[in-house]
Design an enzyme around this catalytic site. Structure first.
Site, PDB file in Angstrom:
ATOM      1  N   HIS A 192      -6.017   2.441   0.757  1.00  0.00           N
ATOM      2  CA  HIS A 192      -5.419   3.725   1.167  1.00  0.00           C
ATOM      3  C   HIS A 192      -6.286   4.459   2.198  1.00  0.00           C
ATOM      4  O   HIS A 192      -5.790   4.909   3.232  1.00  0.00           O
ATOM      5  CB  HIS A 192      -5.209   4.640  -0.044  1.00  0.00           C
ATOM      6  CG  HIS A 192      -4.520   3.984  -1.192  1.00  0.00           C
ATOM      7  ND1 HIS A 192      -3.493   3.090  -1.029  1.00  0.00           N
ATOM      8  CD2 HIS A 192      -4.703   4.080  -2.539  1.00  0.00           C
ATOM      9  CE1 HIS A 192      -3.066   2.678  -2.217  1.00  0.00           C
ATOM     10  NE2 HIS A 192      -3.796   3.263  -3.146  1.00  0.00           N
ATOM     11  N   ASP A 220       0.894  -1.146   0.000  1.00  0.00           N
ATOM     12  CA  ASP A 220       0.000   0.000   0.000  1.00  0.00           C
ATOM     13  C   ASP A 220       0.939   1.202   0.000  1.00  0.00           C
ATOM     14  O   ASP A 220       1.497   1.553   1.039  1.00  0.00           O
ATOM     15  CB  ASP A 220      -0.891   0.020   1.250  1.00  0.00           C
ATOM     16  CG  ASP A 220      -1.912   1.132   1.148  1.00  0.00           C
ATOM     17  OD1 ASP A 220      -1.558   2.203   0.612  1.00  0.00           O
ATOM     18  OD2 ASP A 220      -3.057   0.946   1.595  1.00  0.00           O
ATOM     19  N   HIS A 221       1.125   1.781  -1.184  1.00  0.00           N
ATOM     20  CA  HIS A 221       2.191   2.794  -1.287  1.00  0.00           C
ATOM     21  C   HIS A 221       1.887   4.037  -0.440  1.00  0.00           C
ATOM     22  O   HIS A 221       2.774   4.834  -0.189  1.00  0.00           O
ATOM     23  CB  HIS A 221       2.479   3.159  -2.745  1.00  0.00           C
ATOM     24  CG  HIS A 221       1.425   3.985  -3.407  1.00  0.00           C
ATOM     25  ND1 HIS A 221       0.238   3.461  -3.836  1.00  0.00           N
ATOM     26  CD2 HIS A 221       1.377   5.301  -3.700  1.00  0.00           C
ATOM     27  CE1 HIS A 221      -0.493   4.427  -4.366  1.00  0.00           C
ATOM     28  NE2 HIS A 221       0.169   5.562  -4.309  1.00  0.00           N
TER      29      HIS A 221
HETATM   30  C1  BG6 Z   1      -3.358   3.480  -6.764  1.00  0.00           C
HETATM   31  C2  BG6 Z   1      -4.655   3.353  -7.534  1.00  0.00           C
HETATM   32  O1  BG6 Z   1      -3.340   2.572  -5.700  1.00  0.00           O
HETATM   33  O2  BG6 Z   1      -3.251   4.789  -6.240  1.00  0.00           O
HETATM   34  C3  BG6 Z   1      -4.700   4.369  -8.648  1.00  0.00           C
HETATM   35  O3  BG6 Z   1      -4.748   2.050  -8.085  1.00  0.00           O
HETATM   36  C4  BG6 Z   1      -4.434   5.762  -8.121  1.00  0.00           C
HETATM   37  O4  BG6 Z   1      -5.951   4.317  -9.323  1.00  0.00           O
HETATM   38  C5  BG6 Z   1      -3.194   5.800  -7.234  1.00  0.00           C
HETATM   39  O5  BG6 Z   1      -4.255   6.630  -9.237  1.00  0.00           O
HETATM   40  C6  BG6 Z   1      -3.077   7.127  -6.526  1.00  0.00           C
HETATM   41  O6  BG6 Z   1      -1.851   7.196  -5.851  1.00  0.00           O
HETATM   42  P1  BG6 Z   1      -1.197   8.590  -5.473  1.00  0.00           P
HETATM   43  O7  BG6 Z   1       0.036   8.267  -4.724  1.00  0.00           O
HETATM   44  O8  BG6 Z   1      -0.930   9.300  -6.788  1.00  0.00           O
HETATM   45  O9  BG6 Z   1      -2.219   9.334  -4.676  1.00  0.00           O
END
Ligand code: BG6
Length: 487
Positions: A237, A174-175
């Protein structure tokens, strides 16, 4: 600090994730010297040689510094492979062993599944006989989100992984957990008497989590139409953020204890009530304009799709700490701005003192603690003050700490630190199975409620902040979104 002597075996090397995130991040680690003796083996179905792939990936390798791109590319290898064909695994594993020998990597392998989730299971099933897991050396596995599509599929995937890997070898991504200000939530809350003392229903009126995006489908129509915003962004997230905001203080900072506190908070969420579900949750789909198609006109999206590209909701906890405090969230594609932020809105004080002073009382706003996550990072607090000319009253934003752009040139992107953690074997910033399970259980209940009630999918204008019903979610109780870039 990441060390080297590792081979990253990436399943799915030509897709968006690898080209847009993984390879530029690996280049970043190489560029800063964190990755030295390493190799990357890309496994994908396109008919490329090593050199073809190096040419293919080159345009994606952009950095603010001047990295040694030819030097980096010497570490990159490619093997054509159909991941559903058991025989292709033997050839891939043979190439992996050759690379291992060439660089003297000690058999350390990280398997990164950058493929469609339906392929996770066949890949895991093929690993034991392929020779890929041969000792010596550590073996780790990285599973991109979504981890399952619902609780039963997530549980099955987890059980399959547990047959081959221990919990400390499994990195479920989960980045968001690698974002600096997300990592800062615990310290902001528990490291300050000022915040922790008032982090409850006596002082807080509501909490708002916004993850808005301007991008659309980005070549992921098939995946996205199947998942929708709720499963793409909320289950992972948004629930991670909400659990960090709502949890009680963990017993220690050890991962197991933090997980326990997060899980306990999520278990206190009230299950959506069928009578209220369509008042408390709003689904939407974006419309188009002259340049951009509407969701239903996007390529590979069925005209009858009911997939939500926007979702907003109100969550309530069965807990003393959060009694009567709604946690609102919203996320969507093609919105007005790319912004990730949390607004903690405090209750108004008793304002008797200013009762007869309309010039004051009309201008008072609630105190709001804002945690800016992306693209700006920082903390700010909305406070009521009197201007120095002594004539005007109003609210100002006091910058509390840390304000800076989140993705400045020298700032490692979220994927860079994520890869660095995996190479270090540090699982701290990766959700554990129990957190994922409880989040899925809630989302499954929500989706089951939607199945029964068939909610309206509201259309919204591209460049807006979603359908107006998402505003009504708050205005019906006299509240409003603290963040509205359209005004
Ligand atoms: C990903 C989703 O986990 O997170 C994407 O699959 C989304 O759809 C992205 O665009 C958003 O990440 P961040 O870091 O740009 O907010």
């Amino acid at each position: 600090m990441a060390t080297s002597n590792v081979q990253l075996v990436i399943f799915g090397g030509t897709g968006d994730l690898t080209t847009r995130m993984l390879m530029p991040s690996l280049l970043g680690l190489f560029d800063t010297g964190k990755l030295a003796n390493f190799a990357v083996l890309i496994l994908s179905n396109r008919n490329f040689t090593d050199d073809d792939y190096r040419e293919f990936i080159r345009p994606f390798l952009r950095r603010s510094t001047k990295p040694d791109i030819p030097g980096f590319l010497q570490h990159i290898f490619y093997q054509t492979m159909d991941v559903t064909k058991a025989t292709d695994y033997t050839a891939a594993a043979t190439k992996s062993h050759e690379i291992d020998k060439k660089f003297d990597l000690g058999g350390n392998r990280i398997f990164y599944f950058a493929v469609a989730p339906r392929l996770f299971s066949p890949i895991i099933a093929s690993l034991p006989d392929s020779g890929f897991l041969a000792r010596p050396g550590y073996k780790r596995v990285v599973i991109e989100k979504p981890f399952g599509q619902d609780y039963p599929s997530a549980k099955a995937l987890n059980e399959q992984l547990n047959h081959l890997f221990h919990e400390d070898q499994i990195f479920r991504i989960d980045h968001y957990l690698e974002k600096r200000m997300v990592q800062n939530i615990m310290l902001t809350r528990f490291g300050n008497g000022l915040t922790e003392g008032i982090w409850n229903s006596h002082f807080i009126d509501n909490v708002q989590v916004t993850l808005s995006e301007t991008v659309g489908l980005e070549n992921r129509a098939g995946y996205y139409d199947q998942m929708g915003a709720t499963r793409d962004m909320v289950q992972n997230h948004i629930f991670q953020l909400i659990s960090l905001l709502a949890m009680d203080q963990p017993i220690s900072l050890r991962q197991g204890d933090v997980t326990e506190a997060k899980v306990a908070a999520l278990r206190m969420l009230k299950t959506p009530d069928l009578q209220l579900i369509n008042q408390q949750f709003v689904l939407g789909q974006y419309l188009g304009n002259q340049q951009e198609p509407a969701y239903l006109d996007e390529e590979r999206i069925p005209k009858t799709s009911r997939t939500e590209t926007f979702v907003a909701g109100e969550l309530n906890f069965n807990s003393y700490r959060w009694d009567g405090v709604p946690f609102y969230f919203r996320t969507g594609k093609r919105l007005a701005t790319k912004t990730t932020r949390i607004d903690v809105v405090f209750k108004a004080p008793q304002l008797k003192l200013f009762e007869e002073h309309h010039q004051v009382i009309d201008h008072l706003a609630p105190n709001i603690l804002t945690i800016l996550i992306d693209p700006d990072e920082g903390l700010s607090m909305q406070l009521n003050t009197r201007d120095s000319d002594e004539e005007t009253f109003g609210s100002t934003n006091a910058i509390l700490a840390n304000t800076q752009p989140a993705t400045g040139f020298e700032t490692p992107e979220a994927y860079e630190s994520l890869l660095s953690d995996i190479i270090d074997g540090n699982t701290e910033n990766f959700p554990q199975w129990r957190e994922i399970a409880v989040a899925w259980q809630f989302i499954d209940a929500l989706r089951a409620g939607w199945q029964k009630t068939s909610p309206i999918i509201h259309q919204y204008l591209l460049g807006s902040m979603g359908p107006e019903q998402a505003d009504k979610l708050l205005t019906r109780t006299g509240r409003y979104w603290a963040f509205d870039p359209t005004k």
